[in-house]
Design an enzyme around this catalytic site. Structure first.
Site, PDB file in Angstrom:
ATOM      1  N   LYS A  14      57.246  29.771  38.864  1.00  0.00           N
ATOM      2  CA  LYS A  14      57.912  28.566  39.383  1.00  0.00           C
ATOM      3  C   LYS A  14      56.984  27.354  39.255  1.00  0.00           C
ATOM      4  CE  LYS A  14      60.753  31.437  42.319  1.00  0.00           C
ATOM      5  NZ  LYS A  14      61.046  31.995  43.646  1.00  0.00           N
ATOM      6  N   GLN A  58      58.774  31.801  49.635  1.00  0.00           N
ATOM      7  CA  GLN A  58      58.924  32.993  48.792  1.00  0.00           C
ATOM      8  C   GLN A  58      59.090  34.237  49.678  1.00  0.00           C
ATOM      9  OE1 GLN A  58      59.046  33.014  45.284  1.00  0.00           O
ATOM     10  NE2 GLN A  58      59.704  35.101  45.634  1.00  0.00           N
ATOM     11  N   ASP A  81      66.572  26.860  47.613  1.00  0.00           N
ATOM     12  CA  ASP A  81      66.998  28.250  47.395  1.00  0.00           C
ATOM     13  C   ASP A  81      68.440  28.467  47.885  1.00  0.00           C
ATOM     14  OD1 ASP A  81      65.183  29.821  46.049  1.00  0.00           O
ATOM     15  OD2 ASP A  81      64.007  30.326  47.838  1.00  0.00           O
TER      16      ASP A  81
END
Ligand code: NDP
Length: 246
Positions: A14, A58, A81
């Site tokens: 990422k 994460q 997200d």
């Protein structure tokens, strides 16, 4: 948080994608011993930092930390997200800014391949909050007829053999075999599994499914890169939304 090796790979990918396209990013690699309060304080800080448009925690978090509480702390307008309940609810209603990156990437793959979803039988195997459920909702919004299967589904192969579009998000290597695939189906393999000898494999047994499929995604190199591309897209969108609000 912590030292999950898969998470390390995902975060690096990422960061690399951000660098490649010119998105400024900050990484906070917190030790496993970090308290929930410290993590929540960091999220508050980033929520209030104007130059940060998107925040991503994460997952998975180390045991003992409440993932739901942590995700709920992210400002929904910075939730790239799309895991915050506000964004999940918006997806349900069909009026959304962000879609979770993996289902969004799959929709893009389908669209770019010129595959029509309208009226087609879509079968999603897996019902997680990050893949299966939002995937089913996106296919439904695109007018697919959607069946969601999971570990309690009876006669699974009967269901998968009905699919014009089959999405496998199970987390078991080679779980979907060629005999579970309808001739001419579109097969999307979300799984990222590491076998004992360290090889990456999907949830679909490529060798037996590929001859029957009209189109099939490989692992690696299929859904994974699309997931990261959609994260970048969500981040750009968040930047625009947050700038308009200033
Ligand atoms: P989860 O473990 O959260 O969910 C797995 C789902 O599979 C559950 O709904 C479970 O059912 C279902 N399942 C398990 N066993 C069976 C079975 N025997 N028959 C039918 N259904 C079954 O996984 P995720 O959704 O997070 O991820 C799935 C896979 O996708 C993993 O390999 C993961 O690494 C990968 N992944 C890949 C991404 C990418 O970018 N390519 C992004 C995210 C994930 P139940 O609910 O009943 O337990």
């Amino acid at each position: 948080m912590g030292d999950d090796p898969a998470s390390r790979v995902y975060v690096n990918n990422k960061k690399k994608a951000c660098e490649e396209i010119g998105i400024y990013s900050e990484e906070y690699a917190l030790p496993e011993t970090t308290s929930e309060e410290e993590l929540l304080n960091l999220i508050d800080k980033l929520n209030n930092k104007p130059e940060i448009s998107g925040i991503l925690v994460q997952l998975p978090l180390p045991a003992g930390l409440d993932e739901e509480k942590v995700i709920n702390r992210i400002n929904p307008k910075k939730d790239v997200d799309a895991f915050h309940p506000v964004n999940v609810g918006k997806i349900m209603v069909g009026n959304y800014d962000f879609v979770p990156c993996t289902p969004a990437g799959i929709m893009e793959l389908i669209k770019e391949s010129g595959i029509d979803i309208c009226g087609r039988e879509c079968v999603v195997v897996g019902r997680s909050n990050i893949v299966g459920k939002p995937m089913a909702m996106m296919l439904l919004h695109a007018n697919g007829t959607v069946t969601v299967c999971h570990s309690r589904t009876k006669n699974l192969a009967e269901k998968t053999r009905q699919a014009d579009i089959l999405v496998a998000a199970v987390g078991i290597p080679n779980f979907i075999t060629g005999d579970m695939v309808k001739e001419g189906a579109v097969v999307i393999d979300v799984g990222i599994n590491r076998t004992e000898n360290g090889k990456l494999t999907g949830d679909v047994e490529f060798e037996t499914a590929e001859p029957k499929a009209a189109a099939i995604t490989p692992v690696p190199g299929g859904v994974g890169p699309m997931t990261i591309a959609m994260l970048m897209k969500n981040t750009l969108k968040a930047a625009v939304i947050n700038r308009e609000e200033k």
